[in-house]
Scaffold this motif. Structure first.
Motif, mmCIF file in Angstrom:
data_model
loop_
_atom_site.group_PDB
_atom_site.id
_atom_site.type_symbol
_atom_site.label_atom_id
_atom_site.label_comp_id
_atom_site.label_asym_id
_atom_site.label_seq_id
_atom_site.Cartn_x
_atom_site.Cartn_y
_atom_site.Cartn_z
ATOM 1 N N GLY A 65 -37.940 -90.816 -67.273
ATOM 2 C CA GLY A 65 -37.838 -89.686 -68.343
ATOM 3 C C GLY A 65 -38.118 -88.343 -67.934
ATOM 4 N N GLY A 66 -38.820 -88.546 -66.909
ATOM 5 C CA GLY A 66 -39.201 -86.975 -66.291
ATOM 6 C C GLY A 66 -38.190 -86.224 -65.620
ATOM 7 N N SER A 67 -38.709 -84.931 -65.026
ATOM 8 C CA SER A 67 -37.907 -84.118 -64.307
ATOM 9 C C SER A 67 -38.542 -83.674 -63.083
ATOM 10 N N LEU A 68 -37.308 -83.499 -62.073
ATOM 11 C CA LEU A 68 -37.749 -82.673 -60.842
ATOM 12 C C LEU A 68 -36.541 -81.734 -60.430
ATOM 13 N N ARG A 69 -37.012 -80.873 -59.714
ATOM 14 C CA ARG A 69 -35.793 -79.604 -59.207
ATOM 15 C C ARG A 69 -36.081 -79.853 -57.534
ATOM 16 N N LEU A 70 -35.065 -80.090 -57.167
ATOM 17 C CA LEU A 70 -34.873 -80.113 -55.592
ATOM 18 C C LEU A 70 -34.408 -78.715 -55.087
ATOM 19 N N SER A 71 -34.731 -78.241 -54.092
ATOM 20 C CA SER A 71 -34.427 -76.965 -53.453
ATOM 21 C C SER A 71 -33.837 -77.186 -52.182
ATOM 22 N N CYS A 72 -32.967 -76.329 -51.642
ATOM 23 C CA CYS A 72 -32.333 -76.491 -50.244
ATOM 24 C C CYS A 72 -32.178 -75.395 -49.815
ATOM 25 N N ALA A 73 -32.866 -74.778 -48.643
ATOM 26 C CA ALA A 73 -32.930 -73.453 -48.187
ATOM 27 C C ALA A 73 -31.941 -73.541 -46.880
#
Length: 122
Positions: free
Chosen positions: A15-23
């Motif tokens: 139920g949680g959230s994460l934000r992935l980033s790609c440079a």
């Protein structure tokens, strides 16, 4: 040589959230705009599967059925960044997530980041 560096993985409860980033970096005669960008994942003991993709030509977005309505891919052409916002995470979302760049036309190549682990567990 295009280089991709992911960040943002970790452990979260269902139920949680994460934000992935790609440079993305390393563009020489082409630009970030010339590449289709995607997020793909590989669960432990499983094969790699596409999660979300933004095409280079028209910015069309596609999602795997399993993540539609929960994940959002976005691209910042100024910062050369790609993001994956993941909401309502489920245990089956646990995997190593990879950023992928494909391009440029007419002789595209695949480029991969090192991956970032996402673990969804109570």
């Amino acid at each position: 040589q295009v280089q991709l560096v992911e960040s943002g993985g970790g452990s979260v409860q269902p139920g949680g959230s994460l934000r992935l980033s790609c440079a993305a970096s390393g563009f020489t005669f082409d630009t970030f705009d010339d590449y289709a960008m995607s997020w793909q994942r590989q669960p432990l003991g499983g094969g790699r599967q596409s999660v979300a993709r933004i095409s280079a030509v028209d910015g069309r977005i596609e999602y795997a059925n399993s993540v539609k309505g929960r994940f959002t891919i976005s691209k910042d052409n100024v910062k050369n960044m790609v993001y994956l916002q993941m909401n309502n995470l489920k245990p089956e979302d646990s995997a190593v997530y990879y950023c992928n760049a494909w391009g440029p036309m007419p002789t595209p190549k695949d480029y991969w980041g090192q991956g970032t682990q996402v673990t969804v567990s109570s």
